[in-house]
Design a protein around this motif. Structure first.
Motif, PDB file in Angstrom:
ATOM      1  N   ALA A   1     -12.781  -2.371   2.302  1.00 34.86           N
ATOM      2  CA  ALA A   1     -11.937  -1.339   1.690  1.00 34.86           C
ATOM      3  C   ALA A   1     -12.434   0.053   2.084  1.00 34.86           C
ATOM      4  O   ALA A   1     -11.641   0.950   2.373  1.00 34.86           O
ATOM      5  N   GLU A   2     -13.763   0.192   2.133  1.00 37.89           N
ATOM      6  CA  GLU A   2     -14.339   1.487   2.507  1.00 37.89           C
ATOM      7  C   GLU A   2     -13.964   1.844   3.945  1.00 37.89           C
ATOM      8  O   GLU A   2     -13.584   2.972   4.253  1.00 37.89           O
ATOM      9  N   HIS A   3     -14.047   0.852   4.847  1.00 38.39           N
ATOM     10  CA  HIS A   3     -13.681   1.104   6.242  1.00 38.39           C
ATOM     11  C   HIS A   3     -12.204   1.440   6.376  1.00 38.39           C
ATOM     12  O   HIS A   3     -11.818   2.299   7.163  1.00 38.39           O
ATOM     13  N   ILE A   4     -11.361   0.750   5.601  1.00 37.04           N
ATOM     14  CA  ILE A   4      -9.911   0.988   5.703  1.00 37.04           C
ATOM     15  C   ILE A   4      -9.595   2.364   5.114  1.00 37.04           C
ATOM     16  O   ILE A   4      -8.712   3.078   5.620  1.00 37.04           O
ATOM     17  N   GLY A   5     -10.308   2.748   4.077  1.00 34.82           N
ATOM     18  CA  GLY A   5     -10.210   4.125   3.571  1.00 34.82           C
ATOM     19  C   GLY A   5      -9.034   4.389   2.642  1.00 34.82           C
ATOM     20  O   GLY A   5      -8.539   5.512   2.605  1.00 34.82           O
ATOM     21  N   ILE A   6      -8.565   3.356   1.919  1.00 30.17           N
ATOM     22  CA  ILE A   6      -7.552   3.623   0.887  1.00 30.17           C
ATOM     23  C   ILE A   6      -8.265   3.572  -0.464  1.00 30.17           C
ATOM     24  O   ILE A   6      -8.576   2.485  -0.965  1.00 30.17           O
ATOM     25  N   ALA A   7      -8.573   4.725  -1.012  1.00 29.10           N
ATOM     26  CA  ALA A   7      -9.332   4.768  -2.268  1.00 29.10           C
ATOM     27  C   ALA A   7      -8.402   4.727  -3.476  1.00 29.10           C
ATOM     28  O   ALA A   7      -8.762   4.255  -4.553  1.00 29.10           O
ATOM     29  N   ALA A   8      -7.155   5.209  -3.270  1.00 27.91           N
ATOM     30  CA  ALA A   8      -6.224   5.329  -4.403  1.00 27.91           C
ATOM     31  C   ALA A   8      -5.794   3.954  -4.902  1.00 27.91           C
ATOM     32  O   ALA A   8      -6.004   2.938  -4.230  1.00 27.91           O
ATOM     33  N   GLU A   9      -5.167   3.935  -6.100  1.00 32.02           N
ATOM     34  CA  GLU A   9      -4.594   2.682  -6.598  1.00 32.02           C
ATOM     35  C   GLU A   9      -3.474   2.261  -5.655  1.00 32.02           C
ATOM     36  O   GLU A   9      -2.833   3.102  -5.021  1.00 32.02           O
ATOM     37  N   LEU A  10      -3.246   0.945  -5.588  1.00 33.49           N
ATOM     38  CA  LEU A  10      -2.238   0.447  -4.624  1.00 33.49           C
ATOM     39  C   LEU A  10      -0.877   1.097  -4.861  1.00 33.49           C
ATOM     40  O   LEU A  10      -0.147   1.390  -3.913  1.00 33.49           O
ATOM     41  N   GLY A  11      -0.553   1.334  -6.138  1.00 31.88           N
ATOM     42  CA  GLY A  11       0.740   1.938  -6.472  1.00 31.88           C
ATOM     43  C   GLY A  11       0.939   3.297  -5.812  1.00 31.88           C
ATOM     44  O   GLY A  11       2.077   3.738  -5.603  1.00 31.88           O
ATOM     45  N   ASN A  12      -0.163   3.961  -5.480  1.00 32.65           N
ATOM     46  CA  ASN A  12      -0.061   5.279  -4.844  1.00 32.65           C
ATOM     47  C   ASN A  12      -0.189   5.223  -3.328  1.00 32.65           C
ATOM     48  O   ASN A  12      -0.158   6.260  -2.664  1.00 32.65           O
ATOM     49  N   ALA A  13      -0.398   4.001  -2.789  1.00 36.02           N
ATOM     50  CA  ALA A  13      -0.510   3.881  -1.320  1.00 36.02           C
ATOM     51  C   ALA A  13       0.870   3.569  -0.746  1.00 36.02           C
ATOM     52  O   ALA A  13       1.693   2.915  -1.391  1.00 36.02           O
ATOM     53  N   THR A  14       1.122   4.054   0.472  1.00 34.00           N
ATOM     54  CA  THR A  14       2.431   3.780   1.077  1.00 34.00           C
ATOM     55  C   THR A  14       2.463   2.338   1.597  1.00 34.00           C
ATOM     56  O   THR A  14       1.408   1.760   1.921  1.00 34.00           O
ATOM     57  N   ASP A  15       3.664   1.775   1.682  1.00 40.82           N
ATOM     58  CA  ASP A  15       3.794   0.423   2.241  1.00 40.82           C
ATOM     59  C   ASP A  15       3.257   0.385   3.668  1.00 40.82           C
ATOM     60  O   ASP A  15       2.667  -0.606   4.097  1.00 40.82           O
ATOM     61  N   ARG A  16       3.480   1.504   4.380  1.00 39.85           N
ATOM     62  CA  ARG A  16       3.027   1.551   5.776  1.00 39.85           C
ATOM     63  C   ARG A  16       1.496   1.442   5.852  1.00 39.85           C
ATOM     64  O   ARG A  16       0.945   0.724   6.690  1.00 39.85           O
ATOM     65  N   ALA A  17       0.833   2.160   4.957  1.00 41.90           N
ATOM     66  CA  ALA A  17      -0.640   2.117   4.951  1.00 41.90           C
ATOM     67  C   ALA A  17      -1.123   0.707   4.593  1.00 41.90           C
ATOM     68  O   ALA A  17      -2.089   0.202   5.164  1.00 41.90           O
ATOM     69  N   LEU A  18      -0.418   0.072   3.653  1.00 40.88           N
ATOM     70  CA  LEU A  18      -0.837  -1.277   3.251  1.00 40.88           C
ATOM     71  C   LEU A  18      -0.568  -2.294   4.354  1.00 40.88           C
ATOM     72  O   LEU A  18      -1.340  -3.235   4.560  1.00 40.88           O
TER      73      LEU A  18
END
Ligand SMILES: Cc1cc2nc3c(=O)[nH]c(=O)nc-3n(C[C@H](O)[C@H](O)[C@H](O)COP(=O)(O)OP(=O)(O)OC[C@H]3O[C@@H](n4cnc5c(N)ncnc54)[C@H](O)[C@@H]3O)c2cc1C
Length: 374
Positions: A277-294
């Motif tokens: 998760a640290e390498h991917i760098g999405i710290a926010a809750e999933l609800g705040n991440a874009t579908d593209r980032a996921l």
């Protein structure tokens, strides 16, 4: 195996080994229980410059035949996983069995003396070992490869084969842990963490456990893929092989307040989830991440790229890939095409099996095939 079978066929056999005890690699194999064959043995589980070479010997001396021998000697065995057969007791039983078979064939054993000279003249081979000398019309090179030098493994087979004009395919360590450097060195802090993955390199792919070590990567999936890996190449590791495309986006819908780390932790051990998760760098809750980032995160997890900077070398390799070129040998008899009477068998030959009992099956089968023709 070759000595025993040739002896039982009525040949006078001298078996020379520079170690003081025979079969030392068998003794340390399979964690001391010797994974002596694999029920799934098939030519496509072996690497060689000529993938057809192993077919004849493997087809004529099968795992069932070796198993029958094991059973005749009353050795209890079990299938561990993926067709891998192990002794219930100890690898010593396999060495004892082979020695017993040698005794039945009247094989003379010469242990502890290094071979210092091999000459060939008038269709006879003369071998000097220790202070003694022997002469015979047939010579079988069965001295394996240089993996694990501390138990007496050498590249002697290659030197000898070259002296007889046989080609040698560049030997390299295989079934060996890989080392990580550069930014990937951070993964070393996960030493001890294991997880089931699919490890891929080129067209080869293995689904088994991978293990992070203080030097890099190990575990069966990595050992298997190491045989296909070459310096400079990248491995792709599917960290969550049971997760289908869309799984993180689905997690976002189901649990928008969860973090990427917690979502990944459902698929891999916690410490690894944290690092990924640290390498991917999405710290926010999933609800705040874009579908593209996921979606990008899913792709990263399904094909995590590692660029190993090397292997742990012959000191740690279970086998040596490469060896005496099959182009110079008969696949029926293992005899050198241009040197009648000279044969090469086992790991010394450019035939290398997957992890899981395949290398012993090749040693038994090639030894048996050579013995039929002596
Ligand atoms: C740690 C470890 C675990 C393994 N586990 C398994 C397993 O469970 N299942 C499996 O299928 N494979 C396993 N392997 C691989 C397997 O052990 C080898 O592929 C197999 O032993 C090859 O058989 P071989 O007879 O060709 O050579 P070896 O078994 O290496 O025998 C060669 C013999 O030649 C002798 N020798 C070498 N140089 C000289 C010389 N200069 N003069 C005289 N004698 C010499 C050596 O002392 C040795 O006894 C393992 C290997 C290792 C290192």
């Amino acid at each position: 195996m070759c000595a025993a079978v040739a002896g039982q066929r009525g040949r006078r056999v001298l078996l020379i080994d520079h170690n003081d005890e025979p079969g030392r690699k068998i003794l340390i194999s399979g964690g001391g229980r010797c994974n002596f064959t694999n029920l799934g043995t098939a030519p496509d589980r072996f690497l060689s410059q000529n993938p057809h070479f192993a077919k004849s010997a493997l087809g004529r001396y099968t795992p069932a035949e070796f198993l029958a021998l094991v059973e005749r000697h009353g050795i209890a065995w079990h299938e561990k996983t993926l067709g891998q057969l192990f002794c219930d007791g100890s690898a010593r039983q396999i060495v004892a069995m082979l020695l017993d078979e040698c005794a039945k064939g009247g094989v003379d054993l010469a242990l502890g003396g290094a071979v210092t000279a091999v000459d060939h003249a008038d269709s006879r081979f003369r071998v000097r070992y220790g202070v003694r000398e022997a002469e015979a019309p047939a010579l079988v090179i069965a001295t394996g490869g240089p993996s694990i030098p501390k138990i007496g493994a050498t590249g002697f087979a290659y030197d000898l084969a070259r002296r007889f004009g046989l080609k040698v395919v560049e030997p390299r360590p295989a079934l060996v842990p890989l080392t990580l450097g550069g930014d990937e060195v951070l993964f070393r802090s996960l030493a001890g963490v294991a997880t089931e993955v699919v490890a891929k390199c080129g067209k080869a792919a293995f689904r088994e456990a991978a293990l992070f070590t203080h030097r890099g990567l190990s575990g069966p999936a990595i050992l298997q893929i190491s045989s296909y890996w070459r310096h400079g190449e990248t491995l792709a590791i599917d960290m969550a092989p049971d997760r289908k495309p869309g799984w993180l986006r689905e997690a976002k819908r189901q649990q928008p307040r969860t973090t990427l780390r917690r979502a990944i932790a459902g698929a891999v051990p916690d410490r690894l989830a944290e690092a990924l998760a640290e390498h991917i760098g999405i710290a926010a809750e999933l609800g705040n991440a874009t579908d593209r980032a996921l979606e990008a995160a899913e792709r990263s997890l399904a094909g995590w790229r590692f660029s190993p900077n090397g292997t742990e070398g012959f000191a740690k390799a279970e086998v040596t890939i490469g060896g005496v070129s099959t182009a110079d040998l008969s696949s029926q008899t293992m005899e050198a095409r241009r040197v009648p009477g000279l044969r090469v068998i086992g790991e010394a030959v450019d035939v290398t099996g997957w992890l899981g009992g395949y290398n012993f099956q090749w040693a038994w089968a090639s030894g048996w095939a050579a013995a039929q023709a002596i």
